[in-house]
Enzyme design. Structure first.
Site, PDB file in Angstrom:
ATOM      1  N   ARG A  52       5.590   1.600   5.850  1.00  0.00           N
ATOM      2  CA  ARG A  52       5.279   1.780   4.428  1.00  0.00           C
ATOM      3  C   ARG A  52       4.344   2.974   4.227  1.00  0.00           C
ATOM      4  NH1 ARG A  52       3.214  -3.540   1.424  1.00  0.00           N
ATOM      5  NH2 ARG A  52       1.254  -3.032   2.463  1.00  0.00           N
ATOM      6  N   LYS A 151       2.104   2.976  -1.914  1.00  0.00           N
ATOM      7  CA  LYS A 151       0.839   2.246  -2.100  1.00  0.00           C
ATOM      8  C   LYS A 151      -0.262   3.285  -2.318  1.00  0.00           C
ATOM      9  CE  LYS A 151      -1.379  -1.758   0.004  1.00  0.00           C
ATOM     10  NZ  LYS A 151      -1.802  -2.360  -1.257  1.00  0.00           N
ATOM     11  N   GLU A 184       5.017  -8.712 -10.572  1.00  0.00           N
ATOM     12  CA  GLU A 184       4.180  -9.240  -9.479  1.00  0.00           C
ATOM     13  C   GLU A 184       2.821  -9.564 -10.079  1.00  0.00           C
ATOM     14  OE1 GLU A 184       3.343  -6.291  -6.436  1.00  0.00           O
ATOM     15  OE2 GLU A 184       3.338  -4.672  -7.902  1.00  0.00           O
TER      16      GLU A 184
END
Ligand code: PXG
Length: 292
Positions: A52, A151, A184
Site C-alpha cells: 500500500r 494513505k 467507512e
C-alpha cells in the site's frame, strides 16, 4: 525511557527527531503514511502494508529513497532499538524539504521517519459492550478528487468527522460517500452481518483498502461465511443483525448502536465474536519475525 526514532537513516532520541518547517509534509500534507502492528515479536502483514505504501508513492510520483528490503530492515531495526515485541508502528514518508510553493520539483529527497511505540489499546469495555456510532455530516473525500487508496498525510476530512463524533460523545462515526452511500468510519472500515452474510462497501466509493478489512474477508471465507462488497446506505446499517469495524489499532470492534438505533439485539453478535477470535489467533501466530 526516551524512544529511538528512525529519521532518514539514523536512530535518534525522540527529542532530537525533528523535521524542517519547509518539509512539504508539513506545509501541504504532501506525503503518505502507514500504521502497522507488531504482535508477539512479529510484524503483522508487513508485505501488505508495504504494498500500500509503495503503490501510494508511485501514484504520487514520490520516490522513496529506500527499497522494500531496506524499508523492512529500517522498521525491524526501530523495533529492536526500542526492545519492542508488541507495538504500533507509524511509518511516514513526506515529499521532503522544498520552498514555499506547491510544486514538489524542488523537494530533492523525501523524508522518512518511523516511530515504534507500545500500543495504546482501546478500553476493554469497548469490545465487551460494543460502540455507539453516529453518522457524520462530513463526507468522505470524493475519489475523483483524491483516491482514498492513497494513505496520504492529508487527513482533514477524517479529522473533521472525528471532531463531530467527539462532540456527540461517541468514539467513531460513519462517513458517507458524496452519493450518500456508507463508505467507512473516520479511521476504520465498516462491516455488516445480514442473514448470516458479511457485507462491506466496495473500495471504489472512496474508502481505504484496509489491511484488517482484507484479513477479515479472508477469515470469513475460512469459516464458510460469505463476504461480499456491496453498496449500502444508513438504513441497511440500522436494520443489520450485526455491525463491526476493522482497523490496525482497533482490530475488530463491535458496534451496538448507530444514530440511536440498536443494531440487532443491541449486543455484540456471534459472527463478530467468532471473527474477532480468529483474528486474535492469526495475529499471535503469523508475521515477519523482529528478532530472527
Ligand atoms: N480507513 C481509514 C480512513 C484509515 O485511516 C483504516 C480504514 C483501517 O485500515 P487498516 O489498514 O489499519 O486496517 C484506516 C487506518 C486512528 C488512525 O487514529 C487510523 C489510521 C491511521 C492513523 C490513525 O484511528 N488508519
Amino acid at each position: 525511557m526516551a524512544l529511538l526514532i528512525y529519521l532518514d537513516g539514523e536512530l535518534v532520541p525522540e527529542e532530537q527527531a525533528k523535521i524542517s518547517v519547509f518539509d512539504h509534509g508539513v506545509l501541504y500534507g504532501d506525503g503518505i503514511f502507514e500504521g502497522i502492528r507488531a504482535y508477539n515479536g512479529r510484524v503483522f502483514r508487513l508485505e501488505a502494508h508495504l504494498d500500500r505504501l509503495y503503490d501510494g508513492a508511485r501514484a504520487l510520483q514520490l520516490d522513496i529513497p529506500l527499497d522494500r528490503t531496506q524499508m523492512t530492515e529500517a522498521i525491524l531495526e526501530t523495533l529492536r532499538a526500542n526492545q519492542l515485541r508488541d507495538a504500533y508502528i507509524r511509518l511516514v514518508v513526506t515529499r521532503g524539504v522544498g520552498d514555499l510553493g506547491l510544486d514538489p520539483q524542488k523537494c530533492l529527497r523525501p523524508t522518512v521517519f518511523i516511530i515504534a511505540d507500545a500500543i495504546e489499546l482501546y478500553p476493554e469495555e469497548f469490545y465487551d459492550k460494543g460502540l455507539e456510532l453516529i453518522t457524520c455530516s462530513t463526507r468522505r473525500n470524493d475519489p475523483a478528487a483524491l483516491d482514498a487508496g492513497i494513505k496520504s498525510l492529508n487527513y482533514l476530512n477524517n479529522i473533521l468527522a472525528k471532531m463531530e463524533t467527539t462532540q456527540a460523545g461517541v468514539p467513531e462515526g460513519i462517513m458517507l460517500s458524496s452519493e450518500d452511500y456508507v463508505a467507512e468510519c473516520t479511521g476504520v472500515n465498516i462491516f455488516l452481518v445480514s442473514s448470516g452474510k458479511l457485507i462491506t462497501p466496495p473500495l471504489h466509493i472512496g474508502n481505504l483498502a484496509g489491511i484488517t478489512r482484507q484479513v477479515t474477508i479472508e477469515l470469513a471465507q475460512q469459516q464458510g461465511i460469505s463476504a461480499s462488497e456491496e453498496l449500502f446506505r444508513t438504513k441497511e446499517v440500522y436494520c443489520a443483525d450485526e455491525c463491526f469495524l476493522t482497523g490496525t489499532a482497533a482490530e475488530l470492534i463491535p458496534v451496538v448502536t448507530v444514530d440511536g438505533r440498536s443494531i440487532g439485539d443491541g449486543k455484540p453478535g456471534p459472527i463478530t465474536k467468532s471473527l474477532r477470535e480468529a483474528f486474535a489467533d492469526l495475529t499471535q501466530s503469523e508475521g515477519t519475525p523482529i528478532y530472527g
